[in-house]
Write a protein that holds these residues in place. Structure first.
Motif, PDB file in Angstrom:
ATOM      1  N   SER A 257       0.763  -1.258  -0.073  1.00  0.00           N
ATOM      2  CA  SER A 257       0.041  -0.116   0.039  1.00  0.00           C
ATOM      3  C   SER A 257       0.941   1.130  -0.062  1.00  0.00           C
ATOM      4  O   SER A 257       1.958   1.263   0.255  1.00  0.00           O
ATOM      5  CB  SER A 257      -1.061  -0.017   1.242  1.00  0.00           C
ATOM      6  N   VAL A 258       0.423   2.376  -0.291  1.00  0.00           N
ATOM      7  CA  VAL A 258       1.063   3.728  -0.051  1.00  0.00           C
ATOM      8  C   VAL A 258       0.172   4.553   0.603  1.00  0.00           C
ATOM      9  O   VAL A 258      -1.015   4.815   0.535  1.00  0.00           O
ATOM     10  CB  VAL A 258       0.954   4.110  -1.626  1.00  0.00           C
ATOM     11  N   LEU A 259       0.847   5.303   1.630  1.00  0.00           N
ATOM     12  CA  LEU A 259       0.394   6.384   2.612  1.00  0.00           C
ATOM     13  C   LEU A 259       0.658   7.547   1.867  1.00  0.00           C
ATOM     14  O   LEU A 259       1.478   7.809   1.262  1.00  0.00           O
ATOM     15  CB  LEU A 259       0.844   6.103   3.785  1.00  0.00           C
ATOM     16  N   LEU A 260      -0.380   8.392   1.789  1.00  0.00           N
ATOM     17  CA  LEU A 260      -0.206   9.852   1.180  1.00  0.00           C
ATOM     18  C   LEU A 260      -1.060  10.874   2.191  1.00  0.00           C
ATOM     19  O   LEU A 260      -2.290  10.184   2.800  1.00  0.00           O
ATOM     20  CB  LEU A 260      -0.469   9.836  -0.241  1.00  0.00           C
ATOM     21  N   VAL A 261      -0.805  12.017   1.837  1.00  0.00           N
ATOM     22  CA  VAL A 261      -1.969  13.018   2.435  1.00  0.00           C
ATOM     23  C   VAL A 261      -2.850  13.548   1.481  1.00  0.00           C
ATOM     24  O   VAL A 261      -2.327  13.586   0.214  1.00  0.00           O
ATOM     25  CB  VAL A 261      -0.945  14.138   3.064  1.00  0.00           C
ATOM     26  N   GLU A 262      -4.020  14.101   1.733  1.00  0.00           N
ATOM     27  CA  GLU A 262      -4.936  14.570   0.798  1.00  0.00           C
ATOM     28  C   GLU A 262      -4.809  16.015   1.386  1.00  0.00           C
ATOM     29  O   GLU A 262      -5.623  16.322   2.391  1.00  0.00           O
ATOM     30  CB  GLU A 262      -6.139  13.877   0.729  1.00  0.00           C
ATOM     31  N   ILE A 263      -4.334  17.168   0.831  1.00  0.00           N
ATOM     32  CA  ILE A 263      -4.287  18.157   1.276  1.00  0.00           C
ATOM     33  C   ILE A 263      -5.644  18.955   1.445  1.00  0.00           C
ATOM     34  O   ILE A 263      -6.111  19.468   2.399  1.00  0.00           O
ATOM     35  CB  ILE A 263      -3.196  19.345   0.800  1.00  0.00           C
ATOM     36  N   ALA A 264      -6.374  18.858   0.499  1.00  0.00           N
ATOM     37  CA  ALA A 264      -7.661  19.587   0.343  1.00  0.00           C
ATOM     38  C   ALA A 264      -8.839  18.818   1.134  1.00  0.00           C
ATOM     39  O   ALA A 264      -9.587  19.515   1.301  1.00  0.00           O
ATOM     40  CB  ALA A 264      -8.136  19.748  -1.274  1.00  0.00           C
TER      41      ALA A 264
ATOM     42  N   GLY B  35      -6.913  21.272   8.713  1.00  0.00           N
ATOM     43  CA  GLY B  35      -5.876  22.126   8.140  1.00  0.00           C
ATOM     44  C   GLY B  35      -5.341  21.820   6.783  1.00  0.00           C
ATOM     45  O   GLY B  35      -6.324  21.472   5.981  1.00  0.00           O
ATOM     46  N   GLY B  36      -3.964  21.544   6.488  1.00  0.00           N
ATOM     47  CA  GLY B  36      -3.606  21.054   5.139  1.00  0.00           C
ATOM     48  C   GLY B  36      -2.344  20.357   5.131  1.00  0.00           C
ATOM     49  O   GLY B  36      -1.063  20.641   5.325  1.00  0.00           O
ATOM     50  N   PRO B  37      -2.518  19.126   5.588  1.00  0.00           N
ATOM     51  CA  PRO B  37      -1.557  18.037   5.751  1.00  0.00           C
ATOM     52  C   PRO B  37      -0.622  18.156   4.462  1.00  0.00           C
ATOM     53  O   PRO B  37      -1.212  18.046   3.418  1.00  0.00           O
ATOM     54  CB  PRO B  37      -2.162  16.589   5.976  1.00  0.00           C
ATOM     55  N   ASN B  38       0.791  18.261   4.359  1.00  0.00           N
ATOM     56  CA  ASN B  38       1.424  18.508   3.358  1.00  0.00           C
ATOM     57  C   ASN B  38       2.493  17.505   3.047  1.00  0.00           C
ATOM     58  O   ASN B  38       2.686  16.790   1.988  1.00  0.00           O
ATOM     59  CB  ASN B  38       2.114  19.744   3.450  1.00  0.00           C
TER      60      ASN B  38
END
Length: 304
Positions: free
Chosen positions: A27-34, A55-58
């Motif tokens: 799997s891949v972890l990532l953030v979705e800023i919006a 907020g805005g996880p970046n």
């Protein structure tokens, strides 16, 4: 130019993804800023929310304790048009950035840092851990009606106990990475489209900068492009997400020029390496909300 092949779409429907981290289970972890989330992309492309961050996880990295560490810029105003999504001005009049820790088992979120010497963090952006268990991060700053912030580079302990500012007054530092030997810190500036190298003289400490520059100049694209986050190859090349003309710019760390790999999005923001041979390059195409995978010709550096 070397053929980098056709990118494979791993996931779609993401809301300005950044910070991919390839996990051992595929799997891949990532953030979705919006969307304000830490999200897991399963091998079949399905999405699940690990944590609501707000907020805005970046930027995103795994710490030595197995938790996820997130640079949160505080949030943007968003602009949508033609099927594309773009960040605009800061969502808030005052800075409200932070560094967050996420327990991947429970989804519990803890704020480790939100200020330095009493001043709020402006817009934390990208993060990399070193071999000593601490982490470097960029504060990109934000754009507000009153103008654009200067940015900075910080070093911090993973337990929330100490933070130091190692470079101030930078022009929007974004990506951050370490050389294979851990002795050089790299940073990319977005609007100047420059990559800088800085000597690390002790854990968490940079050598003083030269006049008029934050470090040694590595390179800049030959055309109008903006630089985002980075990953380093095992052989030392610096791979930087590139916007306007979307793709990956590969810089020679010794200043010997660059190579450009075009990709189908004007907002290619991040690259991370994974897979058993570290040659699966995961790339975030942020304005179209896609995660791509490319078979890279060289292995990426195994991150701390």
């Amino acid at each position: 130019m070397r053929d980098y092949g056709t990118p494979e779409v791993v996931a779609k429907g993401l809301r300005f993804p950044e910070g991919p981290v390839a996990m051992p289970d595929g799997s891949v972890l990532l953030v979705e800023i919006a969307r304000g989330t830490l999200t897991r992309v399963a091998p079949d492309g399905s999405l699940s929310v690990v944590a609501e961050l707000g907020g805005g996880p970046n930027g995103l990295a795994l710490g030595p304790d197995g938790a996820a560490y997130v640079c949160n810029n505080g949030g943007f105003q968003w602009i949508e048009g033609g099927g594309l999504l773009f960040p605009g001005h800061a969502a808030h009049a005052e800075p409200c950035g932070s560094i967050q820790r996420v327990d991947l088992t429970t989804g519990a979120v803890t704020t480790l840092y939100n200020s330095f010497e009493g001043a709020p963090l402006k817009g934390p952006n990208d993060i990399v851990f070193d071999a000593d268990g601490g982490f470097w991060f960029t504060d990109h700053g934000q754009v507000r009606a009153s103008g654009r912030d200067h940015g900075a580079i910080y070093y911090a302990a993973a337990d929330g106990s100490r933070i130091s500012r190692q470079r101030a007054d930078m022009m929007g530092p974004n990506g951050i990475g370490l050389s294979p030997d851990g002795k050089t810190l790299y940073a990319s500036e977005t609007m100047t489209a420059r990559v800088w190298a800085m000597e690390i003289v002790a854990p968490g400490e940079l050598a003083p900068p030269p006049p008029w520059a934050p470090g040694r100049f590595v390179g800049t694209p030959p055309a109008f492009r903006l630089l985002d986050s980075m990953a380093v190859e095992a052989g030392g090349n610096i791979c930087v997400g590139t916007m306007v003309e979307g793709g990956i710019t590969i810089f020679d760390p010794d200043g010997g020029g660059s190579e450009f790999v075009p990709l189908p999005d004007v907002g290619i923001t991040n690259i991370a390496f994974g897979g058993a041979d570290r040659r699966d390059a995961y790339v975030t195409a942020s304005t179209t909300g896609m995660l791509y995978r490319i078979r890279w010709p060289r292995p990426g550096l195994t991150v701390n």
